[in-house]
Design a protein around this motif. Structure first.
Motif, PDB file in Angstrom:
ATOM      1  N   ILE A 279      63.532 -47.376  32.659  1.00 57.42           N
ATOM      2  CA  ILE A 279      62.939 -48.290  33.630  1.00 57.42           C
ATOM      3  C   ILE A 279      63.982 -49.261  34.182  1.00 57.42           C
ATOM      4  O   ILE A 279      64.026 -49.531  35.379  1.00 57.42           O
ATOM      5  CB  ILE A 279      61.789 -49.087  32.977  1.00 57.42           C
ATOM      6  CG1 ILE A 279      60.696 -48.111  32.502  1.00 57.42           C
ATOM      7  CG2 ILE A 279      61.211 -50.104  33.944  1.00 57.42           C
ATOM      8  CD1 ILE A 279      59.596 -48.779  31.716  1.00 57.42           C
TER       9      ILE A 279
ATOM     10  N   THR B 199      63.081 -48.581  28.225  1.00 51.97           N
ATOM     11  CA  THR B 199      62.475 -47.259  28.418  1.00 51.97           C
ATOM     12  C   THR B 199      60.986 -47.287  28.110  1.00 51.97           C
ATOM     13  O   THR B 199      60.487 -48.194  27.424  1.00 51.97           O
ATOM     14  CB  THR B 199      63.149 -46.209  27.515  1.00 51.97           C
ATOM     15  OG1 THR B 199      62.795 -46.472  26.145  1.00 51.97           O
ATOM     16  CG2 THR B 199      64.654 -46.243  27.660  1.00 51.97           C
ATOM     17  N   ARG B 200      60.303 -46.279  28.608  1.00 49.15           N
ATOM     18  CA  ARG B 200      58.891 -46.097  28.266  1.00 49.15           C
ATOM     19  C   ARG B 200      58.779 -45.613  26.824  1.00 49.15           C
ATOM     20  O   ARG B 200      59.696 -45.003  26.288  1.00 49.15           O
ATOM     21  CB  ARG B 200      58.252 -45.074  29.204  1.00 49.15           C
ATOM     22  CG  ARG B 200      58.326 -45.449  30.662  1.00 49.15           C
ATOM     23  CD  ARG B 200      57.899 -44.322  31.567  1.00 49.15           C
ATOM     24  NE  ARG B 200      56.491 -43.991  31.413  1.00 49.15           N
ATOM     25  CZ  ARG B 200      55.853 -43.090  32.164  1.00 49.15           C
ATOM     26  NH1 ARG B 200      56.501 -42.428  33.097  1.00 49.15           N
ATOM     27  NH2 ARG B 200      54.578 -42.853  31.975  1.00 49.15           N
ATOM     28  N   GLN B 201      57.598 -45.857  26.233  1.00 43.95           N
ATOM     29  CA  GLN B 201      57.349 -45.396  24.874  1.00 43.95           C
ATOM     30  C   GLN B 201      56.406 -44.194  24.845  1.00 43.95           C
ATOM     31  O   GLN B 201      56.013 -43.741  23.771  1.00 43.95           O
ATOM     32  CB  GLN B 201      56.736 -46.519  24.028  1.00 43.95           C
ATOM     33  CG  GLN B 201      57.726 -47.556  23.557  1.00 43.95           C
ATOM     34  CD  GLN B 201      57.197 -48.345  22.375  1.00 43.95           C
ATOM     35  OE1 GLN B 201      56.350 -47.870  21.627  1.00 43.95           O
ATOM     36  NE2 GLN B 201      57.692 -49.553  22.201  1.00 43.95           N
ATOM     37  N   ASP B 202      56.070 -43.657  26.020  1.00 41.93           N
ATOM     38  CA  ASP B 202      55.061 -42.598  26.072  1.00 41.93           C
ATOM     39  C   ASP B 202      55.396 -41.430  25.154  1.00 41.93           C
ATOM     40  O   ASP B 202      54.579 -41.003  24.328  1.00 41.93           O
ATOM     41  CB  ASP B 202      54.900 -42.095  27.511  1.00 41.93           C
ATOM     42  CG  ASP B 202      54.413 -43.202  28.436  1.00 41.93           C
ATOM     43  OD1 ASP B 202      54.713 -44.377  28.162  1.00 41.93           O
ATOM     44  OD2 ASP B 202      53.743 -42.889  29.423  1.00 41.93           O
TER      45      ASP B 202
ATOM     46  N   GLN C   1      51.097 -52.301  28.243  1.00 42.41           N
ATOM     47  CA  GLN C   1      52.078 -51.214  28.285  1.00 42.41           C
ATOM     48  C   GLN C   1      53.204 -51.538  27.309  1.00 42.41           C
ATOM     49  O   GLN C   1      53.811 -52.604  27.380  1.00 42.41           O
ATOM     50  CB  GLN C   1      52.652 -51.038  29.695  1.00 42.41           C
ATOM     51  CG  GLN C   1      51.678 -50.483  30.704  1.00 42.41           C
ATOM     52  CD  GLN C   1      52.380 -50.077  31.982  1.00 42.41           C
ATOM     53  OE1 GLN C   1      53.195 -49.158  32.002  1.00 42.41           O
ATOM     54  NE2 GLN C   1      52.052 -50.754  33.074  1.00 42.41           N
TER      55      GLN C   1
ATOM     56  N   SER D 212      62.413 -40.023  34.011  1.00 35.36           N
ATOM     57  CA  SER D 212      61.012 -40.383  33.827  1.00 35.36           C
ATOM     58  C   SER D 212      60.808 -41.412  32.724  1.00 35.36           C
ATOM     59  O   SER D 212      59.665 -41.790  32.458  1.00 35.36           O
ATOM     60  CB  SER D 212      60.194 -39.127  33.502  1.00 35.36           C
ATOM     61  OG  SER D 212      60.685 -38.507  32.320  1.00 35.36           O
ATOM     62  N   ASP D 213      61.879 -41.863  32.073  1.00 33.84           N
ATOM     63  CA  ASP D 213      61.731 -42.798  30.957  1.00 33.84           C
ATOM     64  C   ASP D 213      62.487 -44.104  31.155  1.00 33.84           C
ATOM     65  O   ASP D 213      61.999 -45.163  30.766  1.00 33.84           O
ATOM     66  CB  ASP D 213      62.210 -42.139  29.651  1.00 33.84           C
ATOM     67  CG  ASP D 213      61.283 -41.039  29.183  1.00 33.84           C
ATOM     68  OD1 ASP D 213      61.772 -39.944  28.899  1.00 33.84           O
ATOM     69  OD2 ASP D 213      60.067 -41.280  29.122  1.00 33.84           O
TER      70      ASP D 213
ATOM     71  N   LEU E 192      54.432 -47.034  37.577  1.00 27.68           N
ATOM     72  CA  LEU E 192      53.810 -47.813  36.498  1.00 27.68           C
ATOM     73  C   LEU E 192      53.118 -49.074  37.013  1.00 27.68           C
ATOM     74  O   LEU E 192      52.583 -49.849  36.203  1.00 27.68           O
ATOM     75  CB  LEU E 192      54.877 -48.201  35.470  1.00 27.68           C
ATOM     76  CG  LEU E 192      55.581 -47.046  34.750  1.00 27.68           C
ATOM     77  CD1 LEU E 192      56.683 -47.580  33.847  1.00 27.68           C
ATOM     78  CD2 LEU E 192      54.579 -46.230  33.939  1.00 27.68           C
TER      79      LEU E 192
ATOM     80  N   SER F 247      60.712 -53.976  20.662  1.00 27.89           N
ATOM     81  CA  SER F 247      59.580 -53.492  21.446  1.00 27.89           C
ATOM     82  C   SER F 247      59.072 -54.601  22.348  1.00 27.89           C
ATOM     83  O   SER F 247      58.992 -55.768  21.938  1.00 27.89           O
ATOM     84  CB  SER F 247      58.461 -53.017  20.518  1.00 27.89           C
ATOM     85  OG  SER F 247      57.394 -52.463  21.263  1.00 27.89           O
TER      86      SER F 247
ATOM     87  N   LEU G 296      56.882 -50.961  25.817  1.00 27.73           N
ATOM     88  CA  LEU G 296      58.205 -50.508  26.242  1.00 27.73           C
ATOM     89  C   LEU G 296      59.191 -50.705  25.094  1.00 27.73           C
ATOM     90  O   LEU G 296      58.968 -51.528  24.206  1.00 27.73           O
ATOM     91  CB  LEU G 296      58.679 -51.286  27.473  1.00 27.73           C
ATOM     92  CG  LEU G 296      57.727 -51.328  28.663  1.00 27.73           C
ATOM     93  CD1 LEU G 296      58.294 -52.208  29.759  1.00 27.73           C
ATOM     94  CD2 LEU G 296      57.447 -49.926  29.185  1.00 27.73           C
TER      95      LEU G 296
ATOM     96  N   LEU H 132      60.112 -45.478  39.312  1.00 23.77           N
ATOM     97  CA  LEU H 132      59.299 -45.573  38.101  1.00 23.77           C
ATOM     98  C   LEU H 132      58.474 -46.855  38.086  1.00 23.77           C
ATOM     99  O   LEU H 132      57.345 -46.872  37.582  1.00 23.77           O
ATOM    100  CB  LEU H 132      60.199 -45.505  36.865  1.00 23.77           C
ATOM    101  CG  LEU H 132      59.525 -45.178  35.531  1.00 23.77           C
ATOM    102  CD1 LEU H 132      58.702 -43.913  35.631  1.00 23.77           C
ATOM    103  CD2 LEU H 132      60.570 -45.032  34.436  1.00 23.77           C
TER     104      LEU H 132
END
Length: 332
Positions: free
Chosen positions: A14, A111-114, A86, A11-12, A49, A79, A88, A45
């Motif tokens: 990408i 990767t996502r930063q969520d 968004q 889930s992270d 997104l 980053s 990342l 993913l």
């Protein structure tokens, strides 16, 4: 391959990009030169997104990653902020060692930063940010500051983190005449650090929260590193396993077994030497079989004509000749 497909459910992660050192391994400035060898994107993913593979490729290619620095063994974290804001995280790490102090393959993981941003979402009365070794903001509750690539190295606590060899410290300083308490904790990967500052009157709980969240960030970055190792462990072990299976086949008498190299490294050279050895063993076994057959014929007959015919056939087969001429004469 199968290892990359296993990341489809993550889930992270990408995208993943592998860089290899080029044949012209040194640029004019003396630094090693790299080029993209492979790129994989998490299609599931990307759909979630609302992104495209082209957007991801453009963002990664435009990132200013110091590949020669990474080749020296230093993990780099930066980053990326897309047009829709968004945020990342791009982690670039050395992958395959070429010598004592250099690597000839690197890998970048987007990767996502969520999950990372969740640790900064509830900051209360204090401000908190993830910065790199130069003071550049990589994660912050306000994505605009990340997108603007804001540098806060001017803050006393950030400057102290950059210059100090200590893993974590607290410091009292003033900003605009207002007293603050600041704290930093180095993550230990890629020169990252978590910075927190709070007005002195509200600083009581900042230290404990900072340490806890820095540990969470370290675990997040470590999990990405583990995934990288998982993806490439099969790539490194598979050629050795093939050589082992081929060696067992030869031990059982199957001299026709060959190993197909999948790379251009030392393992591929070893596979080529193994194939040469296998072909040489097969050829010598075939020659011994012919000699054994010749011995049987010679021992079973003493007729000159039959011996001559068999000798010519055997000689033609060994020399791979289609035709031949022989002369017989009696000494005077």
């Amino acid at each position: 391959g199968a290892s990359l497909e296993a990341l489809e459910g993550d889930s992270d992660v990408i995208a993943l990009t592998v860089f290899g050192r080029t044949a012209t391994s040194v640029a004019p400035d003396g630094d090693p030169r790299f080029e993209q060898a492979q790129r994989w994107t998490n299609s599931r993913l990307l759909t979630e997104l609302n992104l495209t593979a082209e957007q991801i490729a453009q963002s990664v290619d435009s990132a200013e990653v110091p590949l020669p620095r990474v080749a020296a063994g230093i993990v780099h974290v930066s980053s990326l902020v897309l047009e829709d804001d968004q945020a990342l995280l791009l982690l670039t790490a050395p992958l395959i060692r070429d010598g004592e102090h250099s690597f000839n393959a690197l890998v970048s993981v987007l990767t996502r930063q969520d999950q990372l941003l969740e640790t900064f979402s509830d900051t209360g009365s204090y401000s908190m940010a993830l910065v790199d070794s130069e003071g550049l903001i990589l994660a912050h509750p306000d994505p605009g500051r990340v997108k603007a690539r804001e540098n806060i190295a001017y803050l006393p606590i950030v400057k102290r983190m950059i210059e100090s060899q200590v893993a974590r410290e607290f410091q009292e300083f003033s900003v605009g005449g207002e007293p603050f308490l600041g704290a930093y904790a180095k993550v230990g990967i890629g020169g990252l650090g978590v910075i927190s500052q709070v007005p002195r009157s509200q600083a009581f709980a900042a230290g404990t929260t900072l340490i806890r969240r820095s540990v969470l960030i370290a675990l997040f970055v470590l999990s990405v590193s583990i995934m990288i190792a998982y993806v490439f462990i099969e790539t490194m072990v598979s050629p050795i396993r093939k050589l082992n299976d081929a060696a067992k086949g030869i031990a059982r008498g199957n001299f026709k077994v060959r190993v197909k190299p999948d790379s251009q490294d030392e393992i591929a050279q070893l596979a080529g030497s193994f194939n040469t050895m296998s072909m040489e063993i097969e050829r010598k076994v075939q020659n011994l079989s012919r000699i054994n057959e010749s011995s049987k014929v010679i021992s079973s007959t003493l007729e000159p004509r039959k011996l001559l015919e068999f000798s010519l056939e055997t000689l033609a087969e060994l020399l791979k000749a289609k035709r031949g001429i022989a002369w017989l004469w009696e000494p005077a």
